[in-house]
Scaffold this motif. Structure first.
Motif, mmCIF file in Angstrom:
data_model
loop_
_atom_site.group_PDB
_atom_site.id
_atom_site.type_symbol
_atom_site.label_atom_id
_atom_site.label_comp_id
_atom_site.label_asym_id
_atom_site.label_seq_id
_atom_site.Cartn_x
_atom_site.Cartn_y
_atom_site.Cartn_z
ATOM 1 N N LEU A 1 0.822 -1.215 0.000
ATOM 2 C CA LEU A 1 0.000 0.000 0.000
ATOM 3 C C LEU A 1 0.850 1.256 0.000
ATOM 4 N N ARG A 2 1.960 1.237 0.704
ATOM 5 C CA ARG A 2 2.825 2.422 0.778
ATOM 6 C C ARG A 2 3.353 2.828 -0.589
ATOM 7 N N THR A 3 3.406 1.880 -1.529
ATOM 8 C CA THR A 3 3.863 2.202 -2.885
ATOM 9 C C THR A 3 2.738 2.782 -3.736
ATOM 10 N N LEU A 4 1.506 2.677 -3.262
ATOM 11 C CA LEU A 4 0.344 3.141 -4.021
ATOM 12 C C LEU A 4 -0.159 4.511 -3.568
ATOM 13 N N VAL A 5 0.305 4.957 -2.396
ATOM 14 C CA VAL A 5 -0.117 6.268 -1.901
ATOM 15 C C VAL A 5 0.974 7.283 -2.221
ATOM 16 N N GLY A 6 0.616 8.529 -2.159
ATOM 17 C CA GLY A 6 1.583 9.585 -2.433
ATOM 18 C C GLY A 6 2.692 9.638 -1.397
ATOM 19 N N ARG A 7 3.798 10.226 -1.781
ATOM 20 C CA ARG A 7 4.978 10.337 -0.917
ATOM 21 C C ARG A 7 4.658 11.033 0.402
ATOM 22 N N THR A 8 3.838 12.075 0.347
ATOM 23 C CA THR A 8 3.509 12.816 1.562
ATOM 24 C C THR A 8 2.678 11.968 2.509
ATOM 25 N N VAL A 9 1.664 11.289 1.986
ATOM 26 C CA VAL A 9 0.824 10.424 2.818
ATOM 27 C C VAL A 9 1.685 9.342 3.460
ATOM 28 N N ARG A 10 2.529 8.716 2.672
ATOM 29 C CA ARG A 10 3.416 7.656 3.179
ATOM 30 C C ARG A 10 4.315 8.187 4.297
ATOM 31 N N ALA A 11 4.930 9.326 4.071
ATOM 32 C CA ALA A 11 5.854 9.894 5.066
ATOM 33 C C ALA A 11 5.131 10.270 6.359
ATOM 34 N N VAL A 12 3.962 10.873 6.250
ATOM 35 C CA VAL A 12 3.210 11.278 7.447
ATOM 36 C C VAL A 12 2.834 10.051 8.274
ATOM 37 N N TRP A 13 2.318 9.010 7.623
ATOM 38 C CA TRP A 13 1.914 7.806 8.349
ATOM 39 C C TRP A 13 3.119 7.085 8.946
ATOM 40 N N GLU A 14 4.203 6.961 8.206
ATOM 41 C CA GLU A 14 5.377 6.249 8.729
ATOM 42 C C GLU A 14 6.083 7.047 9.825
ATOM 43 N N ASP A 15 6.053 8.368 9.751
ATOM 44 C CA ASP A 15 6.634 9.184 10.820
ATOM 45 C C ASP A 15 5.829 9.043 12.109
#
Length: 130
Positions: free
Chosen positions: A103-117
């Motif tokens: 899923l992290r490869t399917l969402v935008g970079r910003t969404v991925r970074a916010v959730w992983e942070d």
């Protein structure tokens, strides 16, 4: 000795300053929507899920969680378009953790970074899956 007048801080002067400010605002938009903890995510794990129109940007409003592509599509839509109260209702912690490496490869970079942070266990799932 006369004092020198203070000058105000310079405003963003170039496109890169404005872009950085826009990116910070965009990140903040997603950060404010996050739950306090992944434990709050008690959404469905099976069946048909109907999304309200504010999250159905792709035109699709019903998702069958038994179909992997539709399940990914639902989670992608909720992560991008869901509001703070939508996340616990439509996302499930166990399913999110299971889906995250792809899923992290399917969402935008910003969404991925916010959730992983905010939730290091998502990033660690990705490293474990690699």
């Amino acid at each position: 000795m006369p004092s020198t007048p203070q000058r105000p801080a310079p405003a963003p002067s170039g496109p890169s300053d404005a872009a950085a400010e826009d990116l910070a605002l965009y990140r903040e938009k997603f950060r404010r929507r996050l739950p306090e903890s992944l434990d709050e995510l008690h959404g469905p794990t099976q069946g048909i899920v109907d999304l309200p129109l504010h999250m159905a940007r792709s035109g699709m409003t019903s998702y069958d969680l038994g179909k992997p592509r539709q399940r990914m599509g639902l989670y992608r839509a909720v992560l991008h378009e869901g509001l703070h109260d939508d996340l616990p209702r439509y996302l499930n912690q166990d399913l999110l953790l299971q889906l995250w490496p792809v899923l992290r490869t399917l969402v935008g970079r910003t969404v991925r970074a916010v959730w992983e942070d905010a939730f290091p266990q998502l990033a660690s799932r990705t490293r474990a899956a690699a």
